[in-house]
Scaffold this motif. Structure first.
Motif, PDB file in Angstrom:
ATOM      1  N   ASP A   1      28.986  36.228  34.791  1.00 53.62           N
ATOM      2  CA  ASP A   1      28.651  37.305  35.718  1.00 53.62           C
ATOM      3  C   ASP A   1      29.887  37.769  36.472  1.00 53.62           C
ATOM      4  O   ASP A   1      30.946  37.153  36.401  1.00 53.62           O
ATOM      5  N   GLY A   2      29.716  38.864  37.199  1.00 50.86           N
ATOM      6  CA  GLY A   2      30.828  39.462  37.918  1.00 50.86           C
ATOM      7  C   GLY A   2      31.415  38.577  38.999  1.00 50.86           C
ATOM      8  O   GLY A   2      32.593  38.709  39.343  1.00 50.86           O
ATOM      9  N   LEU A   3      30.615  37.649  39.532  1.00 51.46           N
ATOM     10  CA  LEU A   3      31.142  36.729  40.544  1.00 51.46           C
ATOM     11  C   LEU A   3      32.170  35.778  39.937  1.00 51.46           C
ATOM     12  O   LEU A   3      33.226  35.533  40.529  1.00 51.46           O
ATOM     13  N   VAL A   4      31.854  35.241  38.769  1.00 51.64           N
ATOM     14  CA  VAL A   4      32.785  34.339  38.081  1.00 51.64           C
ATOM     15  C   VAL A   4      34.059  35.096  37.721  1.00 51.64           C
ATOM     16  O   VAL A   4      35.172  34.593  37.915  1.00 51.64           O
ATOM     17  N   ALA A   5      33.893  36.313  37.215  1.00 55.53           N
ATOM     18  CA  ALA A   5      35.061  37.122  36.864  1.00 55.53           C
ATOM     19  C   ALA A   5      35.901  37.435  38.103  1.00 55.53           C
ATOM     20  O   ALA A   5      37.127  37.325  38.067  1.00 55.53           O
ATOM     21  N   ALA A   6      35.239  37.808  39.203  1.00 57.81           N
ATOM     22  CA  ALA A   6      35.975  38.123  40.441  1.00 57.81           C
ATOM     23  C   ALA A   6      36.767  36.921  40.935  1.00 57.81           C
ATOM     24  O   ALA A   6      37.927  37.061  41.350  1.00 57.81           O
ATOM     25  N   ASP A   7      36.169  35.750  40.873  1.00 60.68           N
ATOM     26  CA  ASP A   7      36.865  34.538  41.302  1.00 60.68           C
ATOM     27  C   ASP A   7      38.112  34.309  40.446  1.00 60.68           C
ATOM     28  O   ASP A   7      39.198  34.049  40.972  1.00 60.68           O
ATOM     29  N   ALA A   8      37.972  34.438  39.132  1.00 63.20           N
ATOM     30  CA  ALA A   8      39.114  34.243  38.235  1.00 63.20           C
ATOM     31  C   ALA A   8      40.183  35.308  38.463  1.00 63.20           C
ATOM     32  O   ALA A   8      41.383  35.003  38.467  1.00 63.20           O
ATOM     33  N   ILE A   9      39.758  36.540  38.655  1.00 61.84           N
ATOM     34  CA  ILE A   9      40.711  37.632  38.886  1.00 61.84           C
ATOM     35  C   ILE A   9      41.464  37.416  40.198  1.00 61.84           C
ATOM     36  O   ILE A   9      42.683  37.587  40.260  1.00 61.84           O
ATOM     37  N   HIS A  10      40.764  37.005  41.235  1.00 61.56           N
ATOM     38  CA  HIS A  10      41.419  36.804  42.537  1.00 61.56           C
ATOM     39  C   HIS A  10      42.404  35.639  42.525  1.00 61.56           C
ATOM     40  O   HIS A  10      43.329  35.606  43.337  1.00 61.56           O
ATOM     41  N   ARG A  11      42.238  34.723  41.609  1.00 62.90           N
ATOM     42  CA  ARG A  11      43.215  33.623  41.492  1.00 62.90           C
ATOM     43  C   ARG A  11      44.551  34.141  40.955  1.00 62.90           C
ATOM     44  O   ARG A  11      45.605  33.631  41.311  1.00 62.90           O
TER      45      ARG A  11
END
Length: 126
Positions: free
Chosen positions: A61-71
């Motif tokens: 989901d977009g939350l998992v993607a956002a977390d990875a992107i923000h890293r």
């Protein structure tokens, strides 16, 4: 010119957003992703100024993607545009670094306002 990455699993929605953003001479769509894995990879590759991300997509989901992107790109703002907006989702999104969650039923004007707020680093006015 602000470069925007669209991460959305529905091609028709990606096309509609691209058409909408094309009306803004100061915005350009630099890439598209149809699932979370592609969103993460394209964000790292393209280094956009802003990312529009859906919540429910293939693989995760977009939350998992956002977390990875923000890293990788901690300063790149992400705006979530979803059919599934709830208070719980907004809270979880904030924990992942997403400041604005816009429900698709709220209309594109709210999305445009959130994008403007993020790109201009100012609060969203209600």
């Amino acid at each position: 010119m602000a470069r925007i990455l669209i991460a959305e699993d529905r091609e028709s929605m990606r096309r509609a957003l691209k058409s909408l953003f094309a009306l803004r001479p100061d915005w350009a769509v630099c890439g598209e992703a149809q699932d979370t894995n592609e969103a993460i990879a394209k964000a790292a590759e393209l280094r956009p100024d802003l990312i529009i991300i859906d919540y429910k997509m293939y693989h995760s989901d977009g939350l998992v993607a956002a977390d990875a992107i923000h890293r990788v790109l901690p300063d790149v703002p992400i705006v979530m545009f979803t059919l599934y907006k709830t208070d719980e989702l907004e809270y979880a999104a904030q924990l992942m670094g997403i400041r604005y969650v816009v429900g698709k039923e709220e209309g594109v004007q709210n999305l445009l306002s959130a994008i403007d707020a993020e790109l201009n680093k100012r609060p969203l006015l209600s």
